[in-house]
Every structure is written in C-alpha cells, then in structure tokens.
Design an enzyme around this catalytic site. Structure first.
Site, PDB file in Angstrom:
ATOM      1  N   CYS A   1       0.611  -1.301   0.211  1.00 54.41           N
ATOM      2  CA  CYS A   1      -0.193  -0.025   0.144  1.00 54.41           C
ATOM      3  C   CYS A   1       0.676   1.499   0.310  1.00 54.41           C
ATOM      4  CB  CYS A   1      -0.833   0.250   1.226  1.00 54.41           C
ATOM      5  SG  CYS A   1      -2.022   1.434   1.027  1.00 54.41           S
TER       6      CYS A   1
ATOM      7  N   HIS B   1      -9.137  -3.306  -1.493  1.00 54.23           N
ATOM      8  CA  HIS B   1      -8.605  -2.802  -1.016  1.00 54.23           C
ATOM      9  C   HIS B   1      -8.719  -1.488  -1.318  1.00 54.23           C
ATOM     10  CE1 HIS B   1      -4.052  -2.199   0.059  1.00 54.23           C
ATOM     11  NE2 HIS B   1      -4.071  -0.673  -0.260  1.00 54.23           N
ATOM     12  N   GLU B   2      -8.814  -0.643  -2.699  1.00 56.59           N
ATOM     13  CA  GLU B   2      -9.050   0.347  -2.072  1.00 56.59           C
ATOM     14  C   GLU B   2     -10.243   0.824  -1.618  1.00 56.59           C
ATOM     15  OE1 GLU B   2      -7.020   2.516  -3.579  1.00 56.59           O
ATOM     16  OE2 GLU B   2      -5.337   1.106  -4.524  1.00 56.59           O
TER      17      GLU B   2
ATOM     18  N   HIS C   1     -10.105   1.436   2.197  1.00 54.86           N
ATOM     19  CA  HIS C   1      -9.734   3.055   2.896  1.00 54.86           C
ATOM     20  C   HIS C   1     -10.740   4.086   2.949  1.00 54.86           C
ATOM     21  CE1 HIS C   1      -5.278   2.452   2.017  1.00 54.86           C
ATOM     22  NE2 HIS C   1      -5.364   2.525   1.225  1.00 54.86           N
TER      23      HIS C   1
END
Length: 177
Positions: free
Chosen positions: A99, A141-142, A145
């Site tokens: 990341c 994953h994104e 956030h």
C-alpha cells in the site's frame, strides 16, 4: 499535481469517507487529476481519496505492466465513486498486498475471490462489474480505505507481514509501495 500520500499512523486514514454528492464538477475533476498523477508517479495499482487527505468516497485503480506487481493480470483503468461491494460466495484467497500508505512493506491478506461492485464514474454514469482474482483484490483494498481500514488490519497472521527486503530478498520491489 502529485499529492503527498498519508502514511499509516495518520488519524485521517482511519476516518469514514463521505459520499460524493455532485458529479462532473471542476472540484471532482481536479481531485481525479491529482489522484491519477499521484498514483502514476508512485507506480500504484490504485489510490483512494482519503490517502491524499480528501474524505470522499472516490477510488481509482488500474494495472497494466507494473514493476510493483510483475505477475498481476491487467485491470482496466477505473474511477469508482460511492462504491458498493457484494461478495459472490464465501471463497477467500490469500495474496501479498502492499500500500502506498504503508511504504516498503507487504502482508498476506485474505480477500473474497469473486465480487460484484457498483458505483459511478466521474460523470455519474453507473458502473456494475463482476470480477475475480487480482481485480477483485484491488477493488476490495481500495474500498477498504473509504471505511478507514488499512490492509494490515486484515492480516490474520502477523508473521506474514514485514518489510519487502526481508520478505522478498531476491526481488526488487522498491522502497515505496
């Protein structure tokens, strides 16, 4: 413009992002241009607005040939705003993730193998895709956030988390993820 990427430990990375209310605005276009410049400069697979200090539900991702992910399949360049994720089944896959907000490190993270995601592009047109493999991993994953989740929070075995140089001494993954 290339923006500074916040690093793990910055409290802003733990906040929930707000939905985007208006599409096609000059502000949104400027944010997306900065995100694209920043992601390209750092050879990232994706970037979420909270990583550059903007608390909006905006992610970008896309992978062609990427030195940080030499074996990854291609993922189309995508702007995804106000996303909704729906796992398709309970099958999980573990793979190494890095990341831009956790530079120089990798961890073995379980993610749903198949996923449907919906949201909007920069002009407000709907997006609805069913994906698997690396594409599904990048989206999860994104979008984490946007909920204030960093990938180390998803690692069940911290012996599978460490610095790139120690985990992969024969690979040049660079200092920055």
């Amino acid at each position: 413009m290339i923006r500074e990427v916040l690093r793990m430990g910055d409290a802003r990375l733990l906040e929930r992002a707000r939905p985007v209310a208006a599409f096609g605005t000059p502000e949104l276009r400027a944010l997306l241009a900065d995100m694209r410049d920043t992601m390209a400069h750092l050879s990232g697979a994706g970037l979420a607005a909270p990583q550059i200090g903007v608390g909006l539900q905006v992610v970008i991702f896309g992978v062609r040939r990427n030195p940080r992910y030499p074996d990854a399949e291609e993922v189309p360049d995508t702007v995804l705003i106000n996303p909704e994720l729906e796992p398709l089944g309970s099958e999980m896959e573990e793979a190494w993730e890095g990341c831009l907000s956790v530079p120089g490190m990798r961890g073995l993270v379980p993610r749903y193998a198949r996923l449907r995601y919906r949201g909007y592009d920069e002009s407000g047109a709907p997006i609805d895709r069913t994906v698997s493999g690396f594409h599904a991993r990048v989206v999860q994953h994104e979008c984490d956030h946007l909920a204030g989740i960093l990938y180390p929070m998803r690692i069940p075995d911290l012996s599978k988390f460490g610095f790139n140089a120690a985990l992969f001494p024969d690979q040049d993954l660079g200092d920055e993820d």
